[in-house]
Scaffold this motif. Structure first.
Motif, PDB file in Angstrom:
ATOM      1  N   SER A  90      37.770  44.982  -9.664  1.00 50.69           N
ATOM      2  CA  SER A  90      37.913  44.431  -7.803  1.00 50.69           C
ATOM      3  C   SER A  90      38.249  43.481  -7.317  1.00 50.69           C
ATOM      4  CB  SER A  90      37.565  45.481  -7.043  1.00 50.69           C
ATOM      5  OG  SER A  90      36.471  45.418  -6.385  1.00 50.69           O
ATOM      6  N   ALA A  91      37.072  42.827  -7.654  1.00 50.97           N
ATOM      7  CA  ALA A  91      37.307  41.274  -7.316  1.00 50.97           C
ATOM      8  C   ALA A  91      37.952  40.407  -8.494  1.00 50.97           C
ATOM      9  CB  ALA A  91      35.602  40.721  -7.038  1.00 50.97           C
ATOM     10  N   HIS A  92      38.042  40.733  -9.400  1.00 54.54           N
ATOM     11  CA  HIS A  92      38.543  39.567 -10.700  1.00 54.54           C
ATOM     12  C   HIS A  92      40.186  38.542 -10.081  1.00 54.54           C
ATOM     13  CE1 HIS A  92      36.007  41.570 -14.131  1.00 54.54           C
ATOM     14  NE2 HIS A  92      35.874  41.616 -13.102  1.00 54.54           N
ATOM     15  N   VAL A  93      41.282  39.526  -9.719  1.00 50.86           N
ATOM     16  CA  VAL A  93      42.381  38.597  -9.606  1.00 50.86           C
ATOM     17  C   VAL A  93      41.825  36.923  -8.537  1.00 50.86           C
ATOM     18  CG1 VAL A  93      44.570  39.054  -8.179  1.00 50.86           C
ATOM     19  CG2 VAL A  93      43.270  40.712  -8.925  1.00 50.86           C
ATOM     20  N   PRO A  94      40.913  37.496  -7.262  1.00 50.10           N
ATOM     21  CA  PRO A  94      41.054  36.311  -6.588  1.00 50.10           C
ATOM     22  C   PRO A  94      40.124  35.409  -8.154  1.00 50.10           C
ATOM     23  CG  PRO A  94      40.701  38.341  -5.604  1.00 50.10           C
ATOM     24  CD  PRO A  94      40.199  38.330  -6.491  1.00 50.10           C
ATOM     25  N   VAL A  95      39.327  35.427  -8.455  1.00 53.69           N
ATOM     26  CA  VAL A  95      38.907  34.499  -9.816  1.00 53.69           C
ATOM     27  C   VAL A  95      39.409  34.209 -10.436  1.00 53.69           C
ATOM     28  CG1 VAL A  95      37.135  34.075 -11.542  1.00 53.69           C
ATOM     29  CG2 VAL A  95      36.444  35.751  -9.268  1.00 53.69           C
ATOM     30  N   PHE A  96      41.094  34.712 -10.985  1.00 48.63           N
ATOM     31  CA  PHE A  96      41.685  34.113 -11.729  1.00 48.63           C
ATOM     32  C   PHE A  96      42.717  33.190 -11.082  1.00 48.63           C
ATOM     33  CE2 PHE A  96      40.928  38.202 -14.812  1.00 48.63           C
ATOM     34  CZ  PHE A  96      40.758  37.098 -15.706  1.00 48.63           C
ATOM     35  N   ASP A  97      43.213  33.967  -9.441  1.00 46.57           N
ATOM     36  CA  ASP A  97      44.201  32.550  -8.940  1.00 46.57           C
ATOM     37  C   ASP A  97      42.934  31.861  -8.943  1.00 46.57           C
ATOM     38  OD1 ASP A  97      45.898  35.294  -8.605  1.00 46.57           O
ATOM     39  OD2 ASP A  97      44.978  35.989  -6.506  1.00 46.57           O
ATOM     40  N   GLU A  98      42.067  31.287  -8.703  1.00 49.09           N
ATOM     41  CA  GLU A  98      41.936  30.303  -8.574  1.00 49.09           C
ATOM     42  C   GLU A  98      42.017  29.312  -9.470  1.00 49.09           C
ATOM     43  OE1 GLU A  98      36.581  28.752  -7.515  1.00 49.09           O
ATOM     44  OE2 GLU A  98      37.508  30.458  -7.508  1.00 49.09           O
ATOM     45  N   ALA A  99      41.788  30.318 -10.767  1.00 52.82           N
ATOM     46  CA  ALA A  99      41.635  29.364 -11.601  1.00 52.82           C
ATOM     47  C   ALA A  99      42.902  28.892 -12.610  1.00 52.82           C
ATOM     48  CB  ALA A  99      41.193  29.752 -13.494  1.00 52.82           C
ATOM     49  N   PHE A 100      44.078  29.617 -11.592  1.00 55.96           N
ATOM     50  CA  PHE A 100      45.306  29.217 -11.977  1.00 55.96           C
ATOM     51  C   PHE A 100      45.419  28.005 -11.581  1.00 55.96           C
ATOM     52  CE2 PHE A 100      50.370  29.848 -11.280  1.00 55.96           C
ATOM     53  CZ  PHE A 100      50.435  29.009 -12.984  1.00 55.96           C
ATOM     54  N   SER A 101      45.029  27.829 -10.249  1.00 54.46           N
ATOM     55  CA  SER A 101      45.607  26.815  -9.065  1.00 54.46           C
ATOM     56  C   SER A 101      44.784  26.054  -9.538  1.00 54.46           C
ATOM     57  CB  SER A 101      44.800  27.611  -7.702  1.00 54.46           C
ATOM     58  OG  SER A 101      45.641  28.267  -6.873  1.00 54.46           O
ATOM     59  N   GLU A 102      43.475  25.657 -10.109  1.00 59.12           N
ATOM     60  CA  GLU A 102      42.877  23.940 -10.728  1.00 59.12           C
ATOM     61  C   GLU A 102      43.720  23.805 -11.968  1.00 59.12           C
ATOM     62  OE1 GLU A 102      38.957  26.080 -11.063  1.00 59.12           O
ATOM     63  OE2 GLU A 102      38.591  25.880  -8.886  1.00 59.12           O
ATOM     64  N   LEU A 103      44.186  25.022 -12.903  1.00 57.04           N
ATOM     65  CA  LEU A 103      44.877  24.229 -13.919  1.00 57.04           C
ATOM     66  C   LEU A 103      46.574  23.555 -13.733  1.00 57.04           C
ATOM     67  CD1 LEU A 103      44.179  27.467 -16.595  1.00 57.04           C
ATOM     68  CD2 LEU A 103      43.081  25.602 -16.209  1.00 57.04           C
ATOM     69  N   GLU A 104      47.002  24.638 -13.203  1.00 59.13           N
ATOM     70  CA  GLU A 104      47.917  23.883 -12.194  1.00 59.13           C
ATOM     71  C   GLU A 104      47.563  22.464 -11.585  1.00 59.13           C
ATOM     72  OE1 GLU A 104      51.386  26.630 -11.277  1.00 59.13           O
ATOM     73  OE2 GLU A 104      49.903  26.662  -9.580  1.00 59.13           O
ATOM     74  N   ALA A 105      46.831  22.180 -10.800  1.00 58.31           N
ATOM     75  CA  ALA A 105      46.635  21.109 -10.282  1.00 58.31           C
ATOM     76  C   ALA A 105      45.758  20.012 -11.731  1.00 58.31           C
ATOM     77  CB  ALA A 105      45.628  21.249  -9.000  1.00 58.31           C
ATOM     78  N   THR A 106      45.831  20.110 -12.067  1.00 58.85           N
ATOM     79  CA  THR A 106      45.013  19.405 -13.421  1.00 58.85           C
ATOM     80  C   THR A 106      46.282  18.766 -14.164  1.00 58.85           C
ATOM     81  OG1 THR A 106      42.951  20.225 -13.825  1.00 58.85           O
ATOM     82  CG2 THR A 106      43.982  19.232 -15.223  1.00 58.85           C
ATOM     83  N   LEU A 107      46.862  19.866 -14.253  1.00 58.85           N
ATOM     84  CA  LEU A 107      48.672  19.726 -15.509  1.00 58.85           C
ATOM     85  C   LEU A 107      48.975  18.815 -14.266  1.00 58.85           C
ATOM     86  CD1 LEU A 107      49.646  22.918 -17.136  1.00 58.85           C
ATOM     87  CD2 LEU A 107      49.178  20.889 -17.988  1.00 58.85           C
ATOM     88  N   ALA A 108      49.206  18.999 -12.827  1.00 53.02           N
ATOM     89  CA  ALA A 108      50.383  17.816 -12.340  1.00 53.02           C
ATOM     90  C   ALA A 108      49.469  16.757 -11.985  1.00 53.02           C
ATOM     91  CB  ALA A 108      50.306  18.489 -10.454  1.00 53.02           C
ATOM     92  N   ALA A 109      48.998  16.506 -12.319  1.00 59.09           N
ATOM     93  CA  ALA A 109      47.449  15.252 -12.109  1.00 59.09           C
ATOM     94  C   ALA A 109      47.729  14.833 -13.870  1.00 59.09           C
ATOM     95  CB  ALA A 109      46.589  15.574 -11.743  1.00 59.09           C
TER      96      ALA A 109
END
Length: 60
Positions: free
Chosen positions: A29-48
């Protein structure tokens, strides 16, 4: 769960992927926030990367 690759060749991405290792420590039940965090970090990395790759207007 399948084995993760040794590395992506980008230390920033490797750190994000390594963070997914904590999925085994939290309830499903706590996996979605972990995936959301990873997704956001990957987006930020790609944007950089995109920001560095795009030429600044007038630098031609």
């Amino acid at each position: 769960m399948s084995e993760l690759p040794e590395g992506t060749g980008d230390e920033r991405v490797d750190a994000i992927v390594a963070g997914l290792g904590r999925l085994g420590e939290v309830p499903v039940s706590a996996h979605v926030p972990v995936f959301d965090e990873a997704f956001s970090e990957l987006e930020a990395t790609l944007a950089a990367v995109d920001a560095v790759a795009e030429p600044v207007q007038g630098d031609q």
